[in-house]
Scaffold this motif. Structure first.
Motif, mmCIF file in Angstrom:
data_model
loop_
_atom_site.group_PDB
_atom_site.id
_atom_site.type_symbol
_atom_site.label_atom_id
_atom_site.label_comp_id
_atom_site.label_asym_id
_atom_site.label_seq_id
_atom_site.Cartn_x
_atom_site.Cartn_y
_atom_site.Cartn_z
ATOM 1 N N ILE A 114 0.864 -1.175 0.000
ATOM 2 C CA ILE A 114 0.000 0.000 0.000
ATOM 3 C C ILE A 114 0.904 1.229 0.000
ATOM 4 C CG2 ILE A 114 -1.869 -1.179 1.211
ATOM 5 C CD1 ILE A 114 -1.046 0.324 3.764
ATOM 6 N N SER A 115 0.437 2.320 -0.585
ATOM 7 C CA SER A 115 1.185 3.575 -0.512
ATOM 8 C C SER A 115 0.590 4.447 0.584
ATOM 9 C CB SER A 115 1.156 4.310 -1.856
ATOM 10 O OG SER A 115 -0.168 4.571 -2.280
ATOM 11 N N ILE A 116 1.469 5.119 1.338
ATOM 12 C CA ILE A 116 1.044 5.921 2.475
ATOM 13 C C ILE A 116 1.693 7.299 2.416
ATOM 14 C CG2 ILE A 116 0.686 3.881 3.910
ATOM 15 C CD1 ILE A 116 3.323 4.575 5.358
ATOM 16 N N GLU A 117 1.108 8.241 3.156
ATOM 17 C CA GLU A 117 1.666 9.588 3.168
ATOM 18 C C GLU A 117 2.987 9.606 3.927
ATOM 19 O OE1 GLU A 117 -0.656 12.606 5.039
ATOM 20 O OE2 GLU A 117 -0.853 11.533 6.921
ATOM 21 N N PRO A 118 3.875 10.545 3.585
ATOM 22 C CA PRO A 118 5.206 10.588 4.211
ATOM 23 C C PRO A 118 5.170 11.372 5.522
ATOM 24 C CG PRO A 118 5.092 12.268 2.528
ATOM 25 C CD PRO A 118 3.755 11.558 2.511
ATOM 26 N N GLY A 119 4.484 10.843 6.480
ATOM 27 C CA GLY A 119 4.345 11.509 7.768
ATOM 28 C C GLY A 119 3.147 12.417 7.799
ATOM 29 N N HIS A 145 2.847 -5.763 11.896
ATOM 30 C CA HIS A 145 1.610 -6.242 11.271
ATOM 31 C C HIS A 145 1.797 -6.359 9.758
ATOM 32 C CE1 HIS A 145 -2.602 -7.238 11.172
ATOM 33 N NE2 HIS A 145 -2.823 -6.324 10.241
ATOM 34 N N ALA A 146 2.511 -5.397 9.157
ATOM 35 C CA ALA A 146 2.799 -5.473 7.722
ATOM 36 C C ALA A 146 3.549 -6.754 7.397
ATOM 37 C CB ALA A 146 3.606 -4.247 7.291
ATOM 38 N N GLU A 147 4.539 -7.073 8.218
ATOM 39 C CA GLU A 147 5.313 -8.292 8.004
ATOM 40 C C GLU A 147 4.434 -9.531 8.174
ATOM 41 O OE1 GLU A 147 8.401 -7.856 10.848
ATOM 42 O OE2 GLU A 147 9.344 -6.153 9.801
ATOM 43 N N GLU A 148 3.538 -9.488 9.145
ATOM 44 C CA GLU A 148 2.678 -10.643 9.416
ATOM 45 C C GLU A 148 1.743 -10.940 8.255
ATOM 46 O OE1 GLU A 148 -0.828 -12.000 12.594
ATOM 47 O OE2 GLU A 148 0.331 -10.172 12.935
ATOM 48 N N VAL A 149 1.151 -9.879 7.652
ATOM 49 C CA VAL A 149 0.177 -10.103 6.578
ATOM 50 C C VAL A 149 0.831 -10.104 5.199
ATOM 51 C CG1 VAL A 149 -1.702 -9.145 7.952
ATOM 52 C CG2 VAL A 149 -0.447 -7.640 6.386
ATOM 53 N N VAL A 151 2.284 -7.526 3.480
ATOM 54 C CA VAL A 151 1.989 -6.330 2.687
ATOM 55 C C VAL A 151 2.950 -5.218 3.110
ATOM 56 C CG1 VAL A 151 0.274 -4.573 2.093
ATOM 57 C CG2 VAL A 151 -0.442 -6.948 2.440
ATOM 58 N N ASP A 152 3.654 -4.632 2.154
ATOM 59 C CA ASP A 152 4.634 -3.597 2.472
ATOM 60 C C ASP A 152 3.992 -2.218 2.550
ATOM 61 O OD1 ASP A 152 6.574 -5.525 2.538
ATOM 62 O OD2 ASP A 152 7.376 -5.070 0.541
ATOM 63 N N LEU A 153 4.630 -1.341 3.328
ATOM 64 C CA LEU A 153 4.218 0.052 3.488
ATOM 65 C C LEU A 153 5.151 0.914 2.640
ATOM 66 C CD1 LEU A 153 3.985 -0.237 7.345
ATOM 67 C CD2 LEU A 153 2.052 0.562 5.974
ATOM 68 N N LEU A 154 4.611 1.504 1.577
ATOM 69 C CA LEU A 154 5.429 2.313 0.679
ATOM 70 C C LEU A 154 5.214 3.785 0.967
ATOM 71 C CD1 LEU A 154 4.995 0.414 -2.708
ATOM 72 C CD2 LEU A 154 6.521 -0.082 -0.771
ATOM 73 N N ILE A 181 9.161 -1.714 4.918
ATOM 74 C CA ILE A 181 9.054 -0.288 4.613
ATOM 75 C C ILE A 181 9.806 -0.007 3.311
ATOM 76 C CG2 ILE A 181 9.334 2.057 5.466
ATOM 77 C CD1 ILE A 181 7.607 0.253 7.258
ATOM 78 N N GLY A 182 9.118 0.598 2.347
ATOM 79 C CA GLY A 182 9.744 0.902 1.067
ATOM 80 C C GLY A 182 9.293 2.244 0.530
ATOM 81 N N CYS A 183 9.445 2.422 -0.778
ATOM 82 C CA CYS A 183 9.177 3.705 -1.429
ATOM 83 C C CYS A 183 8.106 3.580 -2.504
ATOM 84 C CB CYS A 183 10.456 4.240 -2.071
ATOM 85 S SG CYS A 183 10.260 5.857 -2.893
ATOM 86 N N ASN A 184 7.145 4.472 -2.455
ATOM 87 C CA ASN A 184 6.275 4.705 -3.608
ATOM 88 C C ASN A 184 6.842 5.935 -4.303
ATOM 89 O OD1 ASN A 184 3.823 4.046 -5.157
ATOM 90 N ND2 ASN A 184 3.222 6.113 -4.579
ATOM 91 N N PHE A 185 7.526 5.716 -5.399
ATOM 92 C CA PHE A 185 8.286 6.750 -6.108
ATOM 93 C C PHE A 185 7.334 7.523 -7.007
ATOM 94 C CE2 PHE A 185 12.666 7.495 -8.139
ATOM 95 C CZ PHE A 185 12.245 8.519 -8.975
ATOM 96 N N ASP A 186 7.003 8.757 -6.601
ATOM 97 C CA ASP A 186 6.149 9.619 -7.413
ATOM 98 C C ASP A 186 7.041 10.591 -8.175
ATOM 99 O OD1 ASP A 186 4.497 11.997 -8.139
ATOM 100 O OD2 ASP A 186 2.903 10.834 -7.167
ATOM 101 N N ALA A 187 7.138 10.400 -9.491
ATOM 102 C CA ALA A 187 8.066 11.183 -10.307
ATOM 103 C C ALA A 187 7.763 12.674 -10.247
ATOM 104 C CB ALA A 187 8.019 10.689 -11.748
ATOM 105 N N GLY A 188 6.484 13.026 -10.332
ATOM 106 C CA GLY A 188 6.119 14.433 -10.322
ATOM 107 C C GLY A 188 6.443 15.108 -9.013
ATOM 108 N N HIS A 189 6.244 14.408 -7.896
ATOM 109 C CA HIS A 189 6.539 14.995 -6.593
ATOM 110 C C HIS A 189 8.010 15.351 -6.477
ATOM 111 C CE1 HIS A 189 2.816 13.022 -4.480
ATOM 112 N NE2 HIS A 189 2.491 13.897 -5.410
ATOM 113 N N LEU A 190 8.873 14.465 -6.943
ATOM 114 C CA LEU A 190 10.303 14.737 -6.853
ATOM 115 C C LEU A 190 10.710 15.848 -7.815
ATOM 116 C CD1 LEU A 190 11.400 11.040 -6.454
ATOM 117 C CD2 LEU A 190 11.581 12.832 -4.717
#
Length: 278
Positions: A114-119, A145-149, A151-154, A181-190
Motif C-alpha cells: 500500500i502507498s502511504i503519506e510521508p508523515g 503487522h505489515a510483516e505478518e500479513v 503487505v509492504d508500506l510504501l 518499509i519501502g518507497c512509492n516513487f512519485d516522479a512528479g513529486h520529486l
C-alpha cells in the motif's frame, strides 16, 4: 516494452467502484490503483460483499491491482489529516489504525503493498526532527503487522509534507528497521522539489516497489497535469525505469481531473501509446 501501466481510481470519485474499474479497463490499462477511501472500498467499514464486488469487476475486465492507495483519507477529514505526525495522539492514532486496516484490506485482495503519506504536514510548533521521530514510531507500530500479513508500506515523498526529497527519504530508511518499509516513487513529486526523477531511479531503486507518474508544469508547482502538457521529461524517466530492470506497474495519477476522469485516463493512455510505451 516491459513496463505495465495502471491508472489511479482517485480521479474517479464521481464513479462507483465498478464504474471506475470498467472505465480504466476501457481506456486500455493493465492495472488500476484502488483508492482505500470513501466513496470506494474504505477498509475500516468494508464488507465481504464489497471485496467480492471488486474482485468480480477486476476479473471481468482482466485488470490487476497496480497499487492500493492508503494515502488520501477524506473519509475522516482530507488528503493529509489525520496524519502520522499530529500533535494530538488520539487523532494520530486514527491514521495508524486506518493504515493497519488498509494492510488487511490489501492482504484480502492479494496486493503486495500500500502507498502511504510521508508523515504528513509538520505542525507549526514542531520541528522536522520531532516529525521524523514521531513518524518512525508510527512505522515501528505498523511494521510487525505489515510483516505478518505480507503487505509492504510504501512511503510516498510529497512536497510540503515531512518527507519531500530523496535525501529525506533515505534519512527515514536509515531510521527504520523493517524490510516491510519501502518507497512509492512519485516522479512528479520529486520534480516539484527540483530533483531529476530519472537520475533518482537508481538511487531509490533498492526501495521502490511502485511508481506514480503525472506531468508537472514548468514552474514546478505541485499540480498533477496530463501527460505531455507539463515540463517533465516523461520519456527519459520511463527509459530510466525500464533500464533499471523494473517490470511492474507505473500508475498514472491525475486526481485533479475528476470532471473528465474517463477522458483523462484515455488521453494519458494515448500519450503512452503514441510514445511507444504500450
Amino acid at each position: 516494452m516491459s513496463l505495465q501501466f495502471g491508472f489511479s481510481m482517485n480521479a474517479f470519485r464521481e464513479y462507483s467502484t465498478v464504474g471506475a474499474i470498467d472505465a480504466v479497463a476501457d481506456a486500455g490499462y493493465d492495472g488500476i490503483e484502488l483508492l482505500f477511501d470513501q466513496p470506494f472500498l474504505y477498509p475500516p467499514e468494508a464488507t465481504g460483499e464489497e471485496y467480492d464486488e471488486v474482485r468480480a469487476a477486476l476479473d471481468r475486465n482482466d485488470v490487476a491491482i497496480s497499487n492500493c492507495n492508503a494515502f488520501m483519507l477524506t473519509a475522516i477529514e482530507d488528503f493529509h489529516h489525520p496524519s502520522f505526525v499530529e500533535v494530538d495522539e488520539d487523532y494520530r492514532q486514527r491514521r495508524i489504525d486506518y493504515t493497519r486496516d488498509s494492510l488487511d484490506a490489501a492482504a484480502e485482495l492479494d496486493c503486495d503493498y500500500i502507498s502511504i503519506e510521508p508523515g504528513g504536514p509538520v505542525p507549526e510548533e514542531k520541528s522536522y526532527e520531532w516529525g521524523m521521530e514521531t513518524f518512525v514510531d508510527a512505522l515501528a507500530e505498523l511494521a510487525p503487522h505489515a510483516e505478518e500479513v505480507g503487505v509492504d508500506l510504501l512511503v510516498e515523498p510529497e512536497p510540503d509534507l515531512l518527507i519531500e526529497t530523496s535525501s529525506q527519504f533515505l534519512d527515514l530508511m536509515d531510521r527504520v528497521d523493517s524490510d516491510a518499509i519501502g518507497c512509492n516513487f512519485d516522479a512528479g513529486h520529486l520534480f516539484c522539489v527540483d530533483e531529476d526523477p530519472a537520475e533518482l531511479v537508481e538511487t531509490l531503486g533498492p526501495y521502490t516497489e511502485h511508481y506514480h507518474l503525472e506531468d508537472i508544469p514548468a514552474d514546478r508547482e505541485h499540480e498533477h497535469t496530463q501527460l505531455g502538457d507539463g515540463a517533465m521529461d516523461i520519456d527519459g524517466f520511463l527509459e530510466a525505469v525500464e533500464d533499471s530492470g523494473y517490470d511492474d506497474y507505473v500508475t498514472v495519477e491525475l486526481y485533479p481531473y475528476q470532471e473528465t476522469a474517463a477522458e483523462t485516463a484515455q488521453g494519458a493512455m494515448d500519450y503512452l501509446r503514441d510514445h511507444g510505451w504500450t
